[in-house]
Scaffold this active site. Structure first.
Site, short mmCIF file in Angstrom:
data_model
loop_
_atom_site.label_atom_id
_atom_site.label_comp_id
_atom_site.label_asym_id
_atom_site.label_seq_id
_atom_site.Cartn_x
_atom_site.Cartn_y
_atom_site.Cartn_z
N GLY B 486 0.79 -1.22 0.00
CA GLY B 486 0.00 0.00 0.00
C GLY B 486 0.82 1.27 0.00
O GLY B 486 0.27 2.37 0.09
N GLN B 487 2.13 1.13 -0.12
CA GLN B 487 3.00 2.31 -0.05
C GLN B 487 2.98 3.13 -1.33
O GLN B 487 3.48 4.24 -1.34
CB GLN B 487 4.42 1.89 0.33
CG GLN B 487 5.25 1.27 -0.79
CD GLN B 487 4.96 -0.19 -1.04
OE1 GLN B 487 3.83 -0.62 -1.07
NE2 GLN B 487 6.01 -0.96 -1.25
N ALA B 526 13.56 -1.12 4.69
CA ALA B 526 14.61 -0.11 4.77
C ALA B 526 14.38 1.07 3.82
O ALA B 526 15.34 1.61 3.29
CB ALA B 526 16.00 -0.74 4.53
N ARG B 528 13.56 1.47 0.81
CA ARG B 528 14.42 1.34 -0.36
C ARG B 528 13.70 1.45 -1.70
O ARG B 528 14.33 1.57 -2.75
CB ARG B 528 15.16 -0.01 -0.32
CG ARG B 528 14.25 -1.21 -0.50
CD ARG B 528 15.02 -2.52 -0.32
NE ARG B 528 16.07 -2.71 -1.29
CZ ARG B 528 15.89 -3.17 -2.53
NH1 ARG B 528 14.67 -3.46 -2.96
NH2 ARG B 528 16.90 -3.35 -3.34
N LYS B 716 15.05 10.76 -2.69
CA LYS B 716 15.48 9.95 -1.55
C LYS B 716 14.23 9.28 -0.98
O LYS B 716 13.17 9.32 -1.58
CB LYS B 716 16.17 10.83 -0.50
CG LYS B 716 17.42 11.52 -1.04
CD LYS B 716 18.27 12.14 0.07
CE LYS B 716 17.75 13.48 0.51
NZ LYS B 716 18.70 14.19 1.41
N GLY B 719 9.54 6.05 3.09
CA GLY B 719 8.73 4.98 3.69
C GLY B 719 8.67 4.95 5.20
O GLY B 719 7.61 4.97 5.79
N GLU B 720 9.82 4.90 5.83
CA GLU B 720 9.83 4.81 7.29
C GLU B 720 9.94 6.16 7.96
O GLU B 720 9.66 6.29 9.16
CB GLU B 720 11.04 3.96 7.74
CG GLU B 720 10.99 2.53 7.28
CD GLU B 720 12.30 1.82 7.57
OE1 GLU B 720 12.38 1.14 8.59
OE2 GLU B 720 13.24 1.97 6.78
#
Lengths: 156, 763
Positions: B486-487, B526, B528, B716, B719-720
């Site tokens: 879902g990202q 991570a 990525r 860049k 996500g996190e």
């Protein structure tokens, strides 16, 4: 198990079934009728993810016996679009980026639909209140609220 | 300023959103295959025991039961659900055995059944007879390291297979502390947060003609395939992992759940089997956030504020199996390196087994525990020097070319100062910070900073592949293999390809989620996706563009370097009327009649070298009720150095969603593990609170786009990144409001009130 004849109106289509007396509405929709857009998570009314509309009111399909929905109108997410034409709520959810994993999305959109029926010109606070029964772990709700407000504005 | 592009940077709707908005999207839990059976797992009622005997003959003979399996049905292979073990050359600790003869937490897997429906499966579980020899158990690190503690894994007699290992040290820390004017520090504890996506763990397995297909929520499908082949003793070629959409990941998809069990059941039953955890089963058995149970940290600053030394010991509570606990501590230590220019760093990590559910990974892996501890201690030391926390951070952060998160990595870009400036203005720092408060409700503001990564290179293998194949109409299919959690990365990858090829976004059709179709990829972890997979897509699209230019040159009788591609048309720089469209070229290469058919297919493999840290400043304004200890967040601002936002809408969505998870980690998400049997008492959303729409503070995410030289179009990661700073910035804001320093998460009203009372009592 005693199976009971029952009629349901799912997204406007009459369905005649034999259902177990203790079958949940979620089970009948998902297992007997193959409605894949109804999701389930907590089984106890905490998350709201299994929400469908029963005579236009949101209900938790994982806590409701199917027989309680007998002879009534059930709306699932599949009932909103007309062919390829999305319901305004669906379109704004897509366009605003209000959908991430999407697991809560059917419940969110259906709850929002009921909210807009009852309150066609909601404030952001009304939307927060109206959607508070459905949890979303992904979005932070901002874009969902924006999408609902945009759909409300469109219908003005 | 970055140059404006055509498709990159646009707020494009995600193709997957249409499926999700209409209920057409498939998830592991919504799959209904013909003849599919319901799989259920028999779990240990004891936190620690030997499994002396399993007799499932009665369960097997129950009508409606298709298969029952336990240890006797599987080869005894040592494995781990942590499929990221393949990303390190030596691997990570493998300490699991499927249906082994030892159970190590209340819930450990003992046997499983597949039956025609759930009631039958549950009845069958109750008919399995198991003899246990119960062993003593321990539930905290302190109890597990006591001298007479029971041994949980025989290879680790002191329960601590990773013991005070020095990690990422440099300089002379002792000397640097001696030279420090102020030293701040202490013990900290952090929470074993739950990922809590809205879909519980679910998977489906089917085995036909010697080939196993597993539908999985895995974020790392290719490595999941390798681990399944290992544990089931199948050739890797006979295992296929398909990812439908997952009802969120947040790291929960970095580990296997019931995939091996569903597979064993499907092989024995000869029919597809679905295993779908109930919510309480999910809370109790799905690997949680990497649990850094306690941290000791000290920092020293010179009188002028110069960062002298940072010393830390991160101690993980692994639970019953190591999975990612040690690596979570390692990432915490690594992520302490990037933000500030310490003269010396002295860090070590330990990880101890206990008898509760193991620690996997959650969004913000290790960085949560580094950010909270480091940013609050630094704030404390800065306050002792009487300096402004924003000015100190402006002055002492590392910069381009400086040390990165991993000793061989270097910083490629840094927009932290812009982030701090924008956020300070927006929150009203000058007007609000360090202002005396009175009354029962007191306000304060706090700031915290971090630098994260865009993929875990060079510490981990971060290999990605992308393939573009062109249809006769000049559109392309893009084959990639991220997690499908879902990202929204698939849309961003399509934007990158469309930008290079100068064709509309809609002309790139992304195909993902099937290890038999896509090239190898590490997957999604991570932060990525856009950076690492995006670099592969950029390279593949550039290669495709070269192939088109070459063909155009032949067709037009010109050389490549005199041609330019714009809006899907290749034309001569000298003569605009001399042109050919991508569509014409693609058509001719597929349906040509000149015996030179050659469909354009471009493939690229990348292993990025840089880690491209995104920087971030987080700002909190809070109101603390000194009579109740309740902390209300009045305003939250994330200012994020994204490099370039490929899709700003998706980036904001990532940050906004993470804000809510970060608030939970900071204030109320608190898994409670029973000290009598290790069971997770908070096993539902009635007990484990996550943020609902009415709990929502005023929050916003602001993007700073200054580009990174190594990222695709300067991008860049995001996500996190959005959930690191709520805990430290809120803690620092609480200090600004009421003058207390909190060292334990979450900062519940009880803890806040106790600290206020202790301060008033002069303790």
């Amino acid at each position: 198990m005693n199976r009971i004849p029952a009629t349901f109106y799912v997204n406007g289509v009459r369905r005649d079934l034999l259902v177990d007396a203790n079958a949940l509405l979620f089970e009948v929709l998902s297992d007997d009728l193959g409605v894949s857009g109804v999701h389930k998570n907590c089984d106890r009314g905490d998350c709201g993810v299994c929400t469908v509309l029963l005579d236009d009111e949101p209900v938790l399909s994982c806590l409701m016996l199917a027989l309680e929905a007998r002879d009534r109108q059930i709306t699932t997410i599949e009932g909103l679009a007309k062919g390829q034409k999305l319901h305004p709520l669906q379109r704004h959810f897509v366009e605003e980026g209000a959908i991430q994993c999407g697991y809560c999305t059917p419940a969110m959109i259906l709850t929002a639909k009921a909210l807009l029926n009852a309150c066609p010109h909601p404030s952001a606070e009304d939307v927060k209140e109206g959607l508070s029964g459905t949890l979303c772990r992904c979005t932070g709700y901002n874009k969902i609220i924006t999408a609902v407000l945009a759909a409300a504005k469109e219908s003005e | 300023m970055l140059e404006t592009l055509n498709v990159v940077g646009a707020r494009m709707p995600l193709p997957e959103a249409y499926e999700k908005a209409t209920g057409r999207a498939t998830y592991c839990s919504t799959m209904r295959l013909p003849g599919m059976l319901v799989g259920k797992v028999l779990r240990s009622p004891h936190p620690h025991a030997r499994v002396a005997k399993v007799d499932y003959s009665k369960a097997e003979s129950l009508p409606g039961v298709a298969a029952v399996v336990s240890g006797q049905d599987v080869k005894s292979k040592v494995y781990t659900k942590n499929v990221m073990t393949y990303q390190l050359p030596g691997g990570e600790i493998q300490d699991m055995t499927l249906f082994g003869d030892r159970v190590r937490y209340k819930g450990d897997e003992v046997a499983a059944v597949a039956a025609v429906d759930e009631p039958t499966a549950r009845r069958a579980l109750s008919l399995i007879e198991v003899e246990y020899e119960v062993l003593p158990a321990v539930f905290t690190v302190d109890d597990a390291i006591a001298e007479d503690a029971p041994v949980i894994h025989d290879f680790a007699p002191d329960n601590t297979p990773v013991s005070a290992v020095p990690t990422f040290c440099y300089g002379d820390a002792a000397k640097a502390f001696e030279e420090s004017a102020v030293v701040a520090g202490g013990w900290y504890t952090t929470s074993k947060q739950i990922q809590a996506g809205m879909e519980s763990a679910a998977c489906v397995a089917d085995y036909q003609h010697g080939k196993l297909t597993v539908w999985s929520q895995s974020q790392l499908p290719h490595m999941a395939k390798r681990m399944l082949a290992h544990v089931l003793d199948l050739p890797e070629a006979d295992v296929r992992v398909i990812q439908p959409y997952a009802g969120a990941g947040f790291g929960a998809g970095c580990d296997l759940n019931a995939e091996p069990i569903a597979a064993v059941l499907a092989m024995k039953a000869g029919a597809p089997v679905q295993v779908w955890y109930s919510r309480d089963e999910d809370f109790n058995n799905r690997l949680t956030r990497e649990h850094v149970a306690k941290v000791h940290m000290r920092v020293g600053l010179a009188a002028d504020g110069t960062p002298k030394a940072l010393e830390a010991h991160y101690w993980g509570d692994a639970g019953s199996y190591m999975c990612k606990t040690a690596s979570g501590c390692g990432v915490a230590l690594a992520s302490n390196i990037t933000p500030y220019e310490w003269e010396a760093m002295d860090q070590k990590l330990s990880a101890t087994y206990t008898n509760h559910v193991g620690g996997g990974a959650m969004r913000g892996f290790g960085g949560m525990q580094s950010s909270f501890v480091r940013e609050t201690i630094v704030d404390e030391a800065i306050a002792q020097l009487g300096m402004d926390p924003i000015e100190w951070r402006m002055k002492h952060h590392r910069n381009v070319g400086g040390l990165g998160w991993f000793p061989s990595a270097r910083i490629t870009s840094c927009a932290l100062e812009e982030c701090l400036t924008i956020g300070a203005e927006r929150i009203g720092w000058k007007e609000k910070w360090n202002k005396p408060q009175s009354g029962t409700k007191r306000r304060g503001v706090g700031v915290a900073c971090m630098a994260w990564l865009s993929g875990a290179q060079p510490m981990l293998l971060e290999h990605s592949n992308a393939t573009l194949k062109f249809n006769a109409d000049g559109s392309a299919t893009l084959l990639v293999s991220p997690g499908r959690v879902g990202q929204g990365v698939e849309g961003a990858l399509a934007q990158i390809a469309a930008e290079v090829l100068t064709i509309p976004y809609e002309r790139i059709n992304v195909i993902a989620g099937d290890t038999d179709i896509t090239g190898f990829d590490i997957g999604t972890h991570a932060s990525r996706g856009v950076y690492c997979i995006g670099k592969a897509v950029l390279a593949a699209a550039t290669e495709a563009k070269e192939q088109f230019l070459q063909r155009a040159a032949e067709k037009l009788g010109l050389s490549n370097d005199t041609l330019v591609l714009e809006d899907g048309v290749i034309s001569s720089t000298a003569d605009q009327n001399c042109f050919v469209t991508l569509e014409e070229i693609a058509l001719g290469l597929i349906y040509g009649f000149e015996h030179d058919c050659n469909q354009i297919v471009a493939h690229a493999t990348v292993e990025p070298e840089d880690f491209a840290p995104p920087w971030q400043a987080g700002f909190a304004e809070v109101e603390v009720d000194i009579e109740t200890g309740v902390v209300e967040v009045v305003k939250w601002i994330t200012v994020h150095d994204i490099g370039r936002a490929i899709n700003p809408s998706t980036v904001e969505g990532q940050l906004e969603g993470a804000t809510c998870q970060g608030m939970g980690f900071a204030l109320f998400e608190d898994p409670v593990i029973s000290l009598s049997d290790g069971y997770m008492l908070t096993d539902g959303f009635d007990k484990y609170k996550i943020m609902s729409s009415v709990d929502l503070p005023d929050h916003e995410a602001i993007l700073v786009e200054m580009g990174d030289p190594s990222g695709p179009f300067g991008a860049k990661s995001v996500g996190e990144a959005g959930l690191f700073l709520q805990a430290p910035a809120i803690a620092n804001a609480i200090y600004d409001a009421v003058g207390i320093r909190l060292r334990d998460l979450p900062m519940t009203p009880e803890r806040v009130l106790a600290a206020i009372q202790a301060k008033e009592a002069g303790v």
